[in-house]
Design an enzyme around this catalytic site. Sequence first.
Site, PDB file in Angstrom:
ATOM      1  N   CYS A 160       0.826  -1.193   0.000  1.00 19.94           N
ATOM      2  CA  CYS A 160       0.000   0.000   0.000  1.00 19.94           C
ATOM      3  C   CYS A 160       0.867   1.252   0.000  1.00 19.94           C
ATOM      4  O   CYS A 160       1.992   1.238   0.487  1.00 19.94           O
ATOM      5  CB  CYS A 160      -0.932   0.032   1.212  1.00 19.94           C
ATOM      6  SG  CYS A 160      -2.292  -1.144   1.094  1.00 19.94           S
ATOM      7  N   SER A 161       0.328   2.315  -0.551  1.00 20.70           N
ATOM      8  CA  SER A 161       0.954   3.634  -0.559  1.00 20.70           C
ATOM      9  C   SER A 161       2.369   3.563  -1.129  1.00 20.70           C
ATOM     10  O   SER A 161       2.535   3.258  -2.299  1.00 20.70           O
ATOM     11  CB  SER A 161       0.927   4.227   0.848  1.00 20.70           C
ATOM     12  OG  SER A 161       0.783   5.624   0.785  1.00 20.70           O
ATOM     13  N   ALA A 162       3.399   3.810  -0.335  1.00 20.96           N
ATOM     14  CA  ALA A 162       4.766   3.733  -0.871  1.00 20.96           C
ATOM     15  C   ALA A 162       5.051   2.346  -1.422  1.00 20.96           C
ATOM     16  O   ALA A 162       5.793   2.191  -2.400  1.00 20.96           O
ATOM     17  CB  ALA A 162       5.784   4.090   0.214  1.00 20.96           C
ATOM     18  N   MET A 164       2.868   0.520  -2.951  1.00 20.80           N
ATOM     19  CA  MET A 164       2.232   0.511  -4.257  1.00 20.80           C
ATOM     20  C   MET A 164       3.102   1.207  -5.282  1.00 20.80           C
ATOM     21  O   MET A 164       3.162   0.803  -6.442  1.00 20.80           O
ATOM     22  CB  MET A 164       0.866   1.207  -4.163  1.00 20.80           C
ATOM     23  CG  MET A 164       0.011   1.064  -5.406  1.00 20.80           C
ATOM     24  SD  MET A 164      -0.583  -0.619  -5.672  1.00 20.80           S
ATOM     25  CE  MET A 164      -0.141  -0.861  -7.392  1.00 20.80           C
ATOM     26  N   GLY A 182      -2.962  -0.654  -3.094  1.00 17.66           N
ATOM     27  CA  GLY A 182      -3.584   0.642  -3.338  1.00 17.66           C
ATOM     28  C   GLY A 182      -3.120   1.716  -2.391  1.00 17.66           C
ATOM     29  O   GLY A 182      -1.933   1.822  -2.072  1.00 17.66           O
TER      30      GLY A 182
END
Length: 440
Positions: A160-162, A164, A182
Amino acid sequence: MKSMPHIASRVLNKPLLLEPGYARTFFSALAPRLGIMELHDAEGTILTGEQMRMRADRFTSTRERNRPYEVVDGVAVLPVSGSLVHKFGHLQPYSGMTGYDGIIARAAEAFADPEVLGVMTDNDTPGGEVAGCFNASRKLRELADAAGKPLWSLCYDMNCSAGMALASSAHRRLITESGVAGSVGVVMAHTSYEKYLEEEGMAVTLIHSGARKVEGNPYQNLPEDVLARFQSEMDTLRTDFAQLVAGHMGMTQEAVLATEAATYRGQAAIDVGFADELVNGLDAVSLFAEHLSAQGRTTTIGLNMDPNKTQAETPETQGPAAGTETPAPTADTATLQAQAASDAQARIKGILNHAEAEGRSATANHLAFETTMSVEDAAKVLATVPAAATGAADMSTALDRHMENEQQPEVGADTGGGDEEPDLAAQMLADFNEATGAKA
């Protein structure tokens, strides 16, 4: 604050790429050491000191991911676990964190290893620091293209985030049914001791030069104009994040932004475009190894016009049933087959020979042979990928190297009657014609 000034300087008033639920746990765990008494979020949720301690105590790592670098059947497996940080100084994941510097160092070594045919990142991370993240994502794709080796990622159980951002750099993204991907968004935390200092009868005077020098300081509540400026910076950073992810994965920036930083589990991540294939995590490496092996077993890769068929189901690998004769194709069928092969040849040549493919051979091969993307759309995707430096590495692809070691069928190709050597696409067309009985 005074007990951990270095940590406070890295997590307060700094944008972080963290999944929201983990962000609450993250700051709850730091609360006692930073003197944080309350936690507010955008939804108005308030956690007191005792509630934050309970949340932090409930958080435990579900899997121990600190394992050594492995090469399995030609696949280099790079663990990426815990919080992602900049300039960590450790090659491997350590103490619940993985450094972008360690990821790139391991990836560079793996791509340079002659025994490695492909690299897979094994991701279990909620994200981390913005600093160094986008550079690491672009560098991973650059290393893969320079080496001509495919880069895959496995969401097992979270990117997730970084995370992703890093996963987006892969040519193919696998996810487990429980994997979560995501959260393409940004979060920033600000802490204020103004009320506490007033109650304790203390006053802090900041002597500064420059109107914005002390913006976001922890001794006063955040002024509205400063909050608005911080929000604008977060919006800009999220747009940059979406552009990076969209460019790597062949999505539009608008489609990524439309997710509003939501997270998606398993098949839902595939449906939105954040992953390509649902797998059992235990089978991921063998699946990648089989893909790498298959690249060297056929010269007609890329001519499968149905993306839902596996290589074993394509006409090139199917044979007649025992005791039966292969029916000769009709004139109409032969014409259609020849046209399909000609169109495929033109598309492959268009992508591989396009100016945007220069220095991006692995991505160009992936788009040409493993997608049905048009030449124009492929060029747009290639334009978003950093080109490898000239002379930095052997630019031949894994497919090229495998084909050099394979015995190719001695089938002539229609090259217009000249003496020039047939190119790769022409050879592929000739093989297709021989296998199907089509006449070019």
